[in-house]
Design a protein around this motif. Sequence first.
Motif, PDB file in Angstrom:
ATOM      1  N   VAL A 133       0.829  -1.204   0.000  1.00  0.00           N
ATOM      2  CA  VAL A 133       0.000   0.000   0.000  1.00  0.00           C
ATOM      3  C   VAL A 133       0.863   1.253   0.000  1.00  0.00           C
ATOM      4  N   LYS A 134       1.885   1.275   0.848  1.00  0.00           N
ATOM      5  CA  LYS A 134       2.743   2.461   0.930  1.00  0.00           C
ATOM      6  C   LYS A 134       3.558   2.663  -0.343  1.00  0.00           C
ATOM      7  N   ALA A 135       3.865   1.574  -1.054  1.00  0.00           N
ATOM      8  CA  ALA A 135       4.581   1.708  -2.331  1.00  0.00           C
ATOM      9  C   ALA A 135       3.673   2.308  -3.399  1.00  0.00           C
ATOM     10  N   GLY A 136       2.368   2.103  -3.261  1.00  0.00           N
ATOM     11  CA  GLY A 136       1.428   2.651  -4.231  1.00  0.00           C
ATOM     12  C   GLY A 136       1.003   1.680  -5.316  1.00  0.00           C
ATOM     13  N   VAL A 137       1.069   0.370  -5.027  1.00  0.00           N
ATOM     14  CA  VAL A 137       0.662  -0.603  -6.043  1.00  0.00           C
ATOM     15  C   VAL A 137      -0.802  -0.391  -6.423  1.00  0.00           C
ATOM     16  N   HIS A 138      -1.154  -0.837  -7.600  1.00  0.00           N
ATOM     17  CA  HIS A 138      -2.518  -0.675  -8.088  1.00  0.00           C
ATOM     18  C   HIS A 138      -3.463  -1.718  -7.501  1.00  0.00           C
ATOM     19  N   THR A 139      -2.929  -2.931  -7.306  1.00  0.00           N
ATOM     20  CA  THR A 139      -3.773  -4.063  -6.916  1.00  0.00           C
ATOM     21  C   THR A 139      -3.031  -4.953  -5.924  1.00  0.00           C
ATOM     22  N   ILE A 140      -3.778  -5.504  -4.983  1.00  0.00           N
ATOM     23  CA  ILE A 140      -3.232  -6.476  -4.035  1.00  0.00           C
ATOM     24  C   ILE A 140      -3.998  -7.775  -4.200  1.00  0.00           C
ATOM     25  N   LYS A 141      -3.258  -8.842  -4.361  1.00  0.00           N
ATOM     26  CA  LYS A 141      -3.866 -10.160  -4.491  1.00  0.00           C
ATOM     27  C   LYS A 141      -3.840 -10.823  -3.125  1.00  0.00           C
ATOM     28  N   LEU A 142      -5.031 -11.157  -2.617  1.00  0.00           N
ATOM     29  CA  LEU A 142      -5.173 -11.808  -1.308  1.00  0.00           C
ATOM     30  C   LEU A 142      -5.264 -13.312  -1.513  1.00  0.00           C
ATOM     31  N   PRO A 143      -4.254 -14.075  -1.080  1.00  0.00           N
ATOM     32  CA  PRO A 143      -4.294 -15.523  -1.257  1.00  0.00           C
ATOM     33  C   PRO A 143      -4.975 -16.226  -0.085  1.00  0.00           C
ATOM     34  N   MET A 144      -5.352 -17.462  -0.312  1.00  0.00           N
ATOM     35  CA  MET A 144      -5.815 -18.370   0.739  1.00  0.00           C
ATOM     36  C   MET A 144      -7.038 -17.851   1.508  1.00  0.00           C
ATOM     37  N   ILE A 145      -7.920 -17.136   0.832  1.00  0.00           N
ATOM     38  CA  ILE A 145      -9.112 -16.609   1.494  1.00  0.00           C
ATOM     39  C   ILE A 145     -10.113 -17.745   1.694  1.00  0.00           C
ATOM     40  N   GLU A 146     -10.596 -17.858   2.925  1.00  0.00           N
ATOM     41  CA  GLU A 146     -11.577 -18.895   3.256  1.00  0.00           C
ATOM     42  C   GLU A 146     -12.864 -18.336   3.832  1.00  0.00           C
ATOM     43  N   HIS A 147     -12.861 -17.053   4.188  1.00  0.00           N
ATOM     44  CA  HIS A 147     -14.048 -16.470   4.809  1.00  0.00           C
ATOM     45  C   HIS A 147     -14.142 -14.990   4.446  1.00  0.00           C
ATOM     46  N   PRO A 148     -15.348 -14.465   4.272  1.00  0.00           N
ATOM     47  CA  PRO A 148     -15.496 -13.054   3.915  1.00  0.00           C
ATOM     48  C   PRO A 148     -14.861 -12.096   4.921  1.00  0.00           C
ATOM     49  N   ARG A 149     -14.842 -12.444   6.189  1.00  0.00           N
ATOM     50  CA  ARG A 149     -14.287 -11.530   7.202  1.00  0.00           C
ATOM     51  C   ARG A 149     -12.802 -11.245   6.948  1.00  0.00           C
ATOM     52  N   GLU A 150     -12.093 -12.184   6.297  1.00  0.00           N
ATOM     53  CA  GLU A 150     -10.687 -11.949   5.975  1.00  0.00           C
ATOM     54  C   GLU A 150     -10.544 -10.825   4.958  1.00  0.00           C
ATOM     55  N   VAL A 151     -11.433 -10.794   3.986  1.00  0.00           N
ATOM     56  CA  VAL A 151     -11.396  -9.746   2.969  1.00  0.00           C
ATOM     57  C   VAL A 151     -11.718  -8.399   3.607  1.00  0.00           C
ATOM     58  N   VAL A 152     -12.761  -8.385   4.422  1.00  0.00           N
ATOM     59  CA  VAL A 152     -13.158  -7.151   5.101  1.00  0.00           C
ATOM     60  C   VAL A 152     -11.996  -6.623   5.940  1.00  0.00           C
TER      61      VAL A 152
END
Length: 190
Positions: A77-96
């Motif tokens: 985020v501090k570098a200013g990337v356009h997109t972050i890929k979240l791996p190994m998501i198993e539940h919506p609360r992790e995304v939130v």
Amino acid sequence: FLYTPGDKADLMEKAVQTNADALIFDFEDAVPKSRKSEARENVRAFFSDVDFGEKEICVRINGLATEYWLEDLKAAVKAGVHTIKLPMIEHPREVVMAVEVANQFTDHVPEFIVTMESPGGIYSGKEIATTCREIPQVTGLSFGIGDYCRTIGAPGESERVRDFLSHLTTAYASIGNLQPLGTVHADIED
């Protein structure tokens, strides 16, 4: 997307010169534990020194169940990337949680691609997609075939499993009004 290990500055430089639409600098599987901070530092340095032109720049952070994800997210985020890929998501609360944390680091939160890589994630896909529909920063949904196959004990990465995951991910993406994205194509000669 062209994946490149974040700890290999020479490969990152080479990736920038390709005709790929988007680059994913990896902090996760392609980077050994001993080189995670080097990967973060490389991304910080690249964003201050390199002109990416029209390329979308993404970072795949380590999973939220690891000790690395928070520093990974902060660095991206501090570098200013356009997109972050979240791996190994198993539940919506992790995304939130990931999006809320990113909001603490910047006023310009990047987009997020959610990746389901286990039976738990895949079978929570409808709930994940429904939640993501309400989070404007989440724009894509993907699956990870390698981790999924390892989790279920499948030998290798079968096309049958790939098709199954692809169909489910596309359906979930439709539910969440998200862009469906494929998994890693690991043949580096192709």
